[in-house]
Scaffold this active site. Structure first.
Site: not given
Ligand code: PMP
Length: 412
Positions: A214, A216, A133, A249
């Site tokens: 992480d 998510a 990311w 998500k």
């Molecule tokens: N980690 C990953 C791998 C993500 O893809 C994302 C959001 N695209 C996040 C963290 C952050 O999520 P948030 O919108 O809750 O800040």
């Protein structure tokens, strides 16, 4: 009187966010059959990103029940953190030597975690797989940590290059941090197998690396339980570990910014140090996290009927992603790995020129690395995406990509 200097003139110009620029281009495209596979949000078969039913119901109840919006403190909603920990760990309570802090999204959790690491281990290096990311490295660098990258994705197999990853991690030193996607890797859709999680846990324990998971996309891969298995093993076996959680998500509350940071430490005194430091960091970053989204998630998880409805809708989302994946995978042998990948994203094996070409010829919008949002596809537009992309796959006529191993694969 005019100031003798310009306050902001010395700033270094920044590139506009590539994804936001892509969204603007998409909006300006007049073609009715254009396809957006760029933006990373779930979409239904008809292209919407709706508020989930349980979220709507909980919001209505919250409106009625909430009697005060007085401050909650830097820790945020502690019952929320406890319930999220239950989803992650499968255990009822926060457990021994574990602390949870509500944060603004997964991003907030990663940033407090990064700031905490800077205080605890200023010389630590954070190991991040390539690709990842795009916000990971800026978050850790922004906090002041050195970022090192290790190989992760093998474009030839569209899977994880685990051997290359382990070989690079041989250079990691005790006290370094290893950032791992808990499931549904962004941008490749790959996931570690159970055996690979075991090996990574052993690596962290034996070499004194601190895993920072992480998570998510729990529930958007194989299921709520299945998607947590790797994190569970890691948290159960590695004495010092961190986990950043996003509800944005799996509850589709993106803009409400709902997340949590969990810290596990080997002794109670060191956990208390981590806790009090994390709280002072949070206090200086946002003082207290926004309440609304986390309160809604808490109400859903605490209410059996709302919870069952949320789980059902999440399962429908997961099944739809799987159906689209099967459809795309069956279009061409080089797309077959898409069916084994999970979550919102996969990476198409086409280069930046081809990506620009399909944008021009077919109105298909994806970022320059070939990442596509699987949820941007549906029965109505899938074949159009395939038509646009197939001529550009390695080995196809008209392809601008030269990948010897892929061409050999195709001719075999
Ligand atoms: N980690 C990953 C791998 C993500 O893809 C994302 C959001 N695209 C996040 C963290 C952050 O999520 P948030 O919108 O809750 O800040």
């Amino acid at each position: 009187m005019m100031l003798p200097f310009q306050a902001f003139a010395g700033l270094v110009p920044q590139k506009p966010d590539a994804l936001l620029a892509l969204i603007a281009q998409y909006r300006a495209d007049p073609r009715a059959d254009k396809i957006d596979v760029g933006v990373g949000v779930y979409r239904t078969e008809t292209g919407e990103t709706p508020v989930m039913r349980a979220v709507k119901d909980a919001e209505a109840a919250l409106l009625n029940e909430q009697t005060s919006k007085s401050y909650l403190g830097a820790e945020g909603d502690q019952r929320f953190a406890q319930l999220i920990w239950q989803l992650v760990s499968g255990s009822e309570t926060l457990g021994e030597r574990c602390f949870g802090l509500q944060t603004p999204g997964g991003t907030g959790a990663l940033r407090v975690g990064a700031e905490l690491l800077v205080r605890a281990r200023p010389d630590a290096r954070v190991w991040i797989g390539e690709p990842t990311w795009p916000n990971h490295a800026p978050i850790f660098r922004g906090a002041g940590l050195e970022v090192r990258t290790h190989p992760y994705f093998d474009p030839d197999t569209a899977g994880i290059d685990f051997d290359a990853m382990l070989a690079a991690l041989a250079q990691a030193a005790a006290g370094d941090v290893l950032l791992l996607h808990g499931c549904c890797h962004n941008p490749t859709g790959t996931q570690f197998s159970r055996e690979q999680w075991r090996m990574l846990s052993d690596l962290c324990s034996q070499r004194g690396l601190i895993p920072f998971i992480d998570l998510a996309y729990q529930g958007l891969g194989d299921g709520m339980e299945e998607d947590a298995q790797g994190a569970r093993h890691m948290l159960a076996t590695v004495p010092d570990a961190m986990l950043a959680y996003s509800c944005d998500k799996n509850f589709a509350v993106y803009r409400d910014r709902v997340g949590a940071l969990f810290i596990r430490s080997r002794t109670e005194p060191s956990l208390q140090l981590a806790r009090t430091n994390a709280l002072t960091i949070a206090r200086s970053l946002w003082s207290m996290p926004p309440d609304h989204g986390a309160a809604v998630v808490r109400m859903i998880l605490d209410n059996p009927a709302l919870r069952a409805d949320w789980e059902e809708e999440l399962a429908d989302m997961r099944r739809r992603l799987q159906t689209v994946r099967q459809g795309l995978a069956s279009a061409h042998p080089l797309l077959a790995p898409v069916a084994t990948q999970r979550g919102l994203f996969s990476r198409l094996p086409i280069d930046a020129d081809a990506i620009a070409a399909v944008r021009r010829t077919h109105g298909i919008y994806m970022p320059a690395d070939g990442r596509i949002n699987i949820a941007g596809l549906n029965q109505a537009n899938l074949s159009r995406l395939v038509d646009g992309v197939l001529p550009h796959l390695p080995g196809s006529r008209g392809s601008s990509v030269s990948s010897p191993s892929r061409s050999q694969e195709l001719s075999a």
